[in-house]
Design an enzyme around this catalytic site. Structure first.
Site, mmCIF file in Angstrom:
data_model
loop_
_atom_site.group_PDB
_atom_site.id
_atom_site.type_symbol
_atom_site.label_atom_id
_atom_site.label_comp_id
_atom_site.label_asym_id
_atom_site.label_seq_id
_atom_site.Cartn_x
_atom_site.Cartn_y
_atom_site.Cartn_z
ATOM 1 N N ASP A 67 0.856 -1.200 0.000
ATOM 2 C CA ASP A 67 0.000 0.000 0.000
ATOM 3 C C ASP A 67 0.887 1.243 0.000
ATOM 4 O OD1 ASP A 67 -2.311 1.524 0.004
ATOM 5 O OD2 ASP A 67 -2.705 1.273 2.142
ATOM 6 N N ASP B 207 2.411 2.400 7.718
ATOM 7 C CA ASP B 207 1.228 1.602 7.358
ATOM 8 C C ASP B 207 1.611 0.282 6.688
ATOM 9 O OD1 ASP B 207 -1.457 1.163 7.308
ATOM 10 O OD2 ASP B 207 -1.941 2.711 5.836
#
Ligand code: ATP
Ligand code: MG
Length: 246
Positions: A188, A205
């Site tokens: 991501d 993340d």
């Protein structure tokens, strides 16, 4: 309703949270009872001492600034225990041999997800990538290095593109190379998940990152590189697709 509010108020007092006027919205939305209990456990273990302010709220989780008893800042990422979170993470845990024997209930899966983020931070950092240092994981909560100044987190590159994009991008590539050498795909990696700490890139993340034994390993990395190219060519006009063969 009133009963619940009072109960939350009491528990929040006991976890030393200090959200001022915002607390009602934050608490109703973010802290289910299991999460409150988990936070209390983190505090009694001495991992953090206070929750200071909200950094970000999202569908699957929320990030807070916390302080240790010594007064050091920490970022605390709390995954929401609900079916939306469960659905999103399923395809990444499935097929990750590191987590073959994790529990089957949605709640256990979300706890596994937090462990996965913690472990990915650890591996990437050990590989030499610039990611926040992980400190602790407990149930649905990950405690890591806080990237910010006082109560304000450093911006993402989407919010604040770097002054020297070429330099920044070269450093970013070193981080990507580092975790690629350790056979991981981020999964991501976009402008939303790269923090600009005064010209130093930090990748965040990493919950969905997977090792090369995972069926999505190549596909996720290709998508990440496409995302990087799309964003960075706006700031580095000479950037070619080949520059992203990392
Ligand atoms: N270690 C950290 N220090 C400071 N701020 C952080 C840190 N980790 C995350 N943040 C802030 O919190 C925001 C959300 O964090 P993150 O991207 O990890 O989760 P998320 O956005 O909820 O996940 P998703 O991208 O799936 O929505 C980031 O954009 C960043 O502003
Ligand atoms: Mg994010």
């Amino acid at each position: 309703m009133r009963g619940r509010t009072e109960k939350l108020d009491r528990i929040l007092g006991s976890i030393n949270a200090n959200f001022g006027q915002d607390w009602k919205k934050t608490t109703d939305d973010v802290f289910d009872e299991v999460t409150l209990k988990n936070l209390q456990q983190l505090i009694s273990q001495g991992i953090i001492n206070t929750i200071e302010n909200v950094i970000a709220t999202g569908k699957e989780g929320n990030v807070f600034r916390a302080k240790t008893i010594k007064g050091e800042n920490r970022a605390v990422k709390i995954y929401r225990i609900n079916t939306a979170t469960f659905r999103k993470l399923e395809k990444y845990i499935e097929g990750d041999s590191r987590f073959k024997n994790s529990g089957n209930s949605p709640r256990d899966r979300i706890f596994t997800w937090a462990q996965k983020e913690y472990k990915n931070l650890h591996s990437m950092r050990a590989a030499g990538a610039n990611v926040p240092q992980p400190y602790h994981v407990h149930k649905n909560i990950v405690v890591m290095q806080y990237l910010g100044w006082r109560f304000r987190p450093y911006p993402t590159v989407r919010e604040l593109p770097p002054d020297k994009p070429e330099d920044f991008f070269e450093k970013l590539k070193l981080s990507v190379k580092a975790y690629r050498n350790h056979n991981l795909s981020h999964g991501d990696l976009s402008e939303y998940n790269i923090i600009n700490r005064r010209g130093e890139p930090f990748i965040i993340d990493v919950g969905q990152a997977v090792p090369d034994s995972h069926p999505l390993y190549n596909q996720l990395h290709r998508r990440d590189m496409k995302n990087l190219h799309r964003f960075w060519k706006k700031y580095i006009p000479s950037l070619r697709k080949e520059d992203l063969k990392i």
